[in-house]
Write a protein that holds these residues in place. Structure first.
Motif, PDB file in Angstrom:
ATOM      1  N   UNK A 134       0.823  -1.214   0.000  1.00  0.00           N
ATOM      2  CA  UNK A 134       0.000   0.000   0.000  1.00  0.00           C
ATOM      3  C   UNK A 134       0.855   1.261   0.000  1.00  0.00           C
ATOM      4  N   UNK A 135       2.092   1.131   0.419  1.00  0.00           N
ATOM      5  CA  UNK A 135       2.956   2.305   0.558  1.00  0.00           C
ATOM      6  C   UNK A 135       3.961   2.480  -0.582  1.00  0.00           C
ATOM      7  N   UNK A 136       3.837   1.682  -1.633  1.00  0.00           N
ATOM      8  CA  UNK A 136       4.781   1.772  -2.749  1.00  0.00           C
ATOM      9  C   UNK A 136       4.643   3.113  -3.458  1.00  0.00           C
ATOM     10  N   UNK A 137       5.766   3.783  -3.679  1.00  0.00           N
ATOM     11  CA  UNK A 137       5.697   5.098  -4.329  1.00  0.00           C
ATOM     12  C   UNK A 137       5.557   5.000  -5.836  1.00  0.00           C
ATOM     13  N   UNK A 138       5.818   3.842  -6.427  1.00  0.00           N
ATOM     14  CA  UNK A 138       5.698   3.696  -7.880  1.00  0.00           C
ATOM     15  C   UNK A 138       4.435   2.934  -8.284  1.00  0.00           C
TER      16      UNK A 138
ATOM     17  N   UNK B 171       4.576 -14.052 -15.175  1.00  0.00           N
ATOM     18  CA  UNK B 171       3.709 -13.475 -14.155  1.00  0.00           C
ATOM     19  C   UNK B 171       4.107 -14.004 -12.784  1.00  0.00           C
ATOM     20  N   UNK B 172       4.216 -13.106 -11.785  1.00  0.00           N
ATOM     21  CA  UNK B 172       4.540 -13.579 -10.438  1.00  0.00           C
ATOM     22  C   UNK B 172       3.369 -14.376  -9.847  1.00  0.00           C
ATOM     23  N   UNK B 173       3.682 -15.339  -9.019  1.00  0.00           N
ATOM     24  CA  UNK B 173       2.647 -16.128  -8.352  1.00  0.00           C
ATOM     25  C   UNK B 173       2.457 -15.571  -6.943  1.00  0.00           C
ATOM     26  N   UNK B 174       1.228 -15.312  -6.561  1.00  0.00           N
ATOM     27  CA  UNK B 174       0.958 -14.750  -5.237  1.00  0.00           C
ATOM     28  C   UNK B 174       1.268 -13.264  -5.207  1.00  0.00           C
ATOM     29  N   UNK B 175       1.522 -12.774  -4.010  1.00  0.00           N
ATOM     30  CA  UNK B 175       1.828 -11.346  -3.858  1.00  0.00           C
ATOM     31  C   UNK B 175       3.214 -11.052  -4.418  1.00  0.00           C
ATOM     32  N   UNK B 176       3.355  -9.856  -4.980  1.00  0.00           N
ATOM     33  CA  UNK B 176       4.636  -9.428  -5.525  1.00  0.00           C
ATOM     34  C   UNK B 176       4.954  -8.051  -4.979  1.00  0.00           C
ATOM     35  N   UNK B 177       6.169  -7.890  -4.473  1.00  0.00           N
ATOM     36  CA  UNK B 177       6.634  -6.610  -3.951  1.00  0.00           C
ATOM     37  C   UNK B 177       7.846  -6.154  -4.749  1.00  0.00           C
ATOM     38  N   UNK B 178       7.897  -4.882  -5.047  1.00  0.00           N
ATOM     39  CA  UNK B 178       9.026  -4.336  -5.804  1.00  0.00           C
ATOM     40  C   UNK B 178      10.296  -4.417  -4.952  1.00  0.00           C
ATOM     41  N   UNK B 179      11.467  -4.290  -5.574  1.00  0.00           N
ATOM     42  CA  UNK B 179      12.721  -4.379  -4.805  1.00  0.00           C
ATOM     43  C   UNK B 179      12.803  -3.385  -3.639  1.00  0.00           C
ATOM     44  N   UNK B 180      12.288  -2.153  -3.813  1.00  0.00           N
ATOM     45  CA  UNK B 180      12.324  -1.174  -2.715  1.00  0.00           C
ATOM     46  C   UNK B 180      11.466  -1.631  -1.549  1.00  0.00           C
ATOM     47  N   UNK B 181      10.235  -2.070  -1.839  1.00  0.00           N
ATOM     48  CA  UNK B 181       9.320  -2.469  -0.768  1.00  0.00           C
ATOM     49  C   UNK B 181       9.768  -3.754  -0.080  1.00  0.00           C
TER      50      UNK B 181
ATOM     51  N   UNK C  86      12.668  -4.393   0.795  1.00  0.00           N
ATOM     52  CA  UNK C  86      13.666  -3.989   1.782  1.00  0.00           C
ATOM     53  C   UNK C  86      13.037  -3.301   2.984  1.00  0.00           C
ATOM     54  N   UNK C  87      11.764  -2.928   2.882  1.00  0.00           N
ATOM     55  CA  UNK C  87      11.088  -2.221   3.965  1.00  0.00           C
ATOM     56  C   UNK C  87      10.696  -3.198   5.068  1.00  0.00           C
ATOM     57  N   UNK C  88      10.982  -2.855   6.333  1.00  0.00           N
ATOM     58  CA  UNK C  88      10.621  -3.767   7.431  1.00  0.00           C
ATOM     59  C   UNK C  88       9.107  -3.893   7.623  1.00  0.00           C
ATOM     60  N   UNK C  89       8.324  -2.980   7.070  1.00  0.00           N
ATOM     61  CA  UNK C  89       6.866  -3.008   7.243  1.00  0.00           C
ATOM     62  C   UNK C  89       6.186  -3.982   6.287  1.00  0.00           C
ATOM     63  N   UNK C  90       6.920  -4.519   5.312  1.00  0.00           N
ATOM     64  CA  UNK C  90       6.329  -5.401   4.316  1.00  0.00           C
ATOM     65  C   UNK C  90       6.260  -6.828   4.850  1.00  0.00           C
ATOM     66  N   UNK C  91       5.112  -7.445   4.650  1.00  0.00           N
ATOM     67  CA  UNK C  91       4.945  -8.850   5.007  1.00  0.00           C
ATOM     68  C   UNK C  91       4.379  -9.571   3.803  1.00  0.00           C
ATOM     69  N   UNK C  92       4.177 -10.848   3.930  1.00  0.00           N
ATOM     70  CA  UNK C  92       3.581 -11.614   2.837  1.00  0.00           C
ATOM     71  C   UNK C  92       2.066 -11.564   2.866  1.00  0.00           C
ATOM     72  N   UNK C  93       1.508 -10.752   3.761  1.00  0.00           N
ATOM     73  CA  UNK C  93       0.057 -10.638   3.822  1.00  0.00           C
ATOM     74  C   UNK C  93      -0.429  -9.751   2.680  1.00  0.00           C
ATOM     75  N   UNK C  94      -1.568 -10.087   2.070  1.00  0.00           N
ATOM     76  CA  UNK C  94      -2.110  -9.233   1.019  1.00  0.00           C
ATOM     77  C   UNK C  94      -2.600  -7.914   1.604  1.00  0.00           C
TER      78      UNK C  94
END
Length: 94
Positions: free
Chosen positions: A46-50, A63-73, A75-83
């Motif tokens: 939700x916090x991705x700037x791009x 196509x990625x399977x499941x949730x996909x997070x960009x390289x910046x996100x 690295x963020x400690x707030x990111x989890x595998x939760x949708x």
């Protein structure tokens, strides 16, 4: 031949390639800050700037399977595998 209005001509040897003009107000995405084109993937943070990325800019081929997070996100400690959390609807009692 001349260049048409709103078109950019690029000369390659004896061949002129005419490309469509890019709207300067078109939304920009990805690290490259380019317009929407080709295959793109959305970051599930939700916090991705791009928010959206071109496959080639993030080295994706499939196509990625499941949730996909960009390289910046990633690295963020707030990111989890939760949708992304969807707002809960209040149940209606009659």
């Amino acid at each position: 031949g001349g260049k048409g209005k709103g078109l950019q001509g690029k000369k390659h040897g004896d061949l002129t390639v005419t490309l469509p003009a890019i709207d300067p107000d078109a939304p920009r995405y990805c690290y490259c800050q380019n317009i929407y084109h080709g295959r793109m993937v959305g970051c599930d943070s939700d916090k991705c700037k791009y928010e959206w990325f071109h496959y080639e800019c993030v080295n994706l081929k499939d196509d990625p399977k499941g949730n996909w997070y960009c390289p910046d996100c990633r690295l963020s400690p707030a990111i989890t595998d939760k949708p992304k959390q969807k707002p809960k609807l209040k149940s209606l009692k009659s």
